[in-house]
Motif scaffolding. Structure first.
Motif, PDB file in Angstrom:
ATOM      1  N   GLY A  59      12.058  -9.958  17.246  1.00 25.47           N
ATOM      2  CA  GLY A  59      11.924 -11.373  16.165  1.00 25.47           C
ATOM      3  C   GLY A  59      11.497 -11.084  14.803  1.00 25.47           C
ATOM      4  N   ILE A  60      11.736  -9.509  14.398  1.00 30.12           N
ATOM      5  CA  ILE A  60      11.531  -8.956  13.131  1.00 30.12           C
ATOM      6  C   ILE A  60      12.701  -9.446  12.406  1.00 30.12           C
ATOM      7  N   GLU A  61      12.612 -10.037  11.261  1.00 21.48           N
ATOM      8  CA  GLU A  61      13.742 -10.627  10.733  1.00 21.48           C
ATOM      9  C   GLU A  61      13.498 -10.198   9.122  1.00 21.48           C
ATOM     10  N   PHE A  89       3.520  -5.566  23.566  1.00 21.47           N
ATOM     11  CA  PHE A  89       2.720  -6.197  22.174  1.00 21.47           C
ATOM     12  C   PHE A  89       4.022  -6.631  21.575  1.00 21.47           C
ATOM     13  N   LEU A  90       5.189  -5.776  21.343  1.00 17.78           N
ATOM     14  CA  LEU A  90       6.198  -6.468  20.588  1.00 17.78           C
ATOM     15  C   LEU A  90       7.008  -7.518  21.107  1.00 17.78           C
ATOM     16  N   SER A  91       7.065  -7.473  22.504  1.00 24.22           N
ATOM     17  CA  SER A  91       7.652  -8.660  23.418  1.00 24.22           C
ATOM     18  C   SER A  91       6.937 -10.049  23.376  1.00 24.22           C
ATOM     19  N   ARG A  92       5.681 -10.148  22.953  1.00 20.87           N
ATOM     20  CA  ARG A  92       4.956 -11.262  22.953  1.00 20.87           C
ATOM     21  C   ARG A  92       5.696 -12.323  22.252  1.00 20.87           C
ATOM     22  N   SER A  93       5.698 -13.562  22.589  1.00 19.27           N
ATOM     23  CA  SER A  93       6.450 -14.612  21.831  1.00 19.27           C
ATOM     24  C   SER A  93       5.368 -15.441  21.306  1.00 19.27           C
ATOM     25  N   ASP A  94       3.988 -15.269  21.223  1.00 17.98           N
ATOM     26  CA  ASP A  94       3.305 -16.024  20.483  1.00 17.98           C
ATOM     27  C   ASP A  94       2.846 -15.622  18.834  1.00 17.98           C
ATOM     28  N   ASP A  98       6.930 -10.478  11.987  1.00 15.18           N
ATOM     29  CA  ASP A  98       6.116 -10.077  10.877  1.00 15.18           C
ATOM     30  C   ASP A  98       4.833 -10.027  11.228  1.00 15.18           C
ATOM     31  N   GLN A  99       4.066 -10.903  12.072  1.00 19.30           N
ATOM     32  CA  GLN A  99       2.692 -10.725  12.793  1.00 19.30           C
ATOM     33  C   GLN A  99       2.477  -9.378  13.244  1.00 19.30           C
ATOM     34  N   LYS A 100       3.477  -9.273  14.158  1.00 21.98           N
ATOM     35  CA  LYS A 100       3.536  -8.182  15.301  1.00 21.98           C
ATOM     36  C   LYS A 100       3.374  -6.861  14.386  1.00 21.98           C
ATOM     37  N   MET A 101       4.501  -6.874  13.398  1.00 21.93           N
ATOM     38  CA  MET A 101       4.397  -5.567  12.679  1.00 21.93           C
ATOM     39  C   MET A 101       3.166  -5.242  11.426  1.00 21.93           C
ATOM     40  N   THR A 102       2.625  -6.338  11.182  1.00 19.21           N
ATOM     41  CA  THR A 102       1.729  -6.372  10.367  1.00 19.21           C
ATOM     42  C   THR A 102       0.519  -5.655  11.172  1.00 19.21           C
ATOM     43  N   ALA A 103       0.197  -6.220  12.420  1.00 19.79           N
ATOM     44  CA  ALA A 103      -0.802  -5.931  13.244  1.00 19.79           C
ATOM     45  C   ALA A 103      -0.597  -4.393  13.626  1.00 19.79           C
TER      46      ALA A 103
END
Length: 115
Positions: A59-61, A89-94, A98-103
């Protein structure tokens, strides 16, 4: 009205992606990024193309976030996203990509004492 065929659009997208990868490569080379300097440029760019596709699957766009994602592959650990905990963690859908990579990026910076 200008019409662009799917094939033309795909070619434009591939070329833009290649330029994006080359820009990241050049910036990290300029920062004396050792992992990049030990591999041929073509090999690094080939890996970046593969990692880019994986990033999209997480989902990284956005360009900025994709740049961070590719940068982590090149500066921290190639295929870091294949580590079990990171992959989960990266596979989470919630969360968005952007939120995943920021975290992840924030946690790494904090861990290294960079604020």
């Amino acid at each position: 009205m200008l019409k662009i065929s799917r094939e033309q659009f795909d070619a434009l997208e591939r070329n833009a992606r290649k330029r994006f990868h080359k820009d990241i490569y050049d910036r990290l080379w300029g920062l004396h990024c050792r992992p990049i300097q030990t591999m041929p440029e073509t090999q690094v760019l080939e890996h970046m193309a593969i990692w880019h596709e994986r990033g999209l699957s997480f989902g990284i766009e956005s360009e900025r976030t994709m740049g961070r994602y590719l940068g982590l592959h090149l500066t921290v650990l190639p295929d870091f996203d294949r580590q079990d905990a990171v992959y989960r963690f990266l596979s989470r859908s919630d969360l968005s990509g952007d939120q995943k990579m920021t975290a992840l990026y924030t946690r790494l910076r904090r861990r290294e004492g960079i604020h």
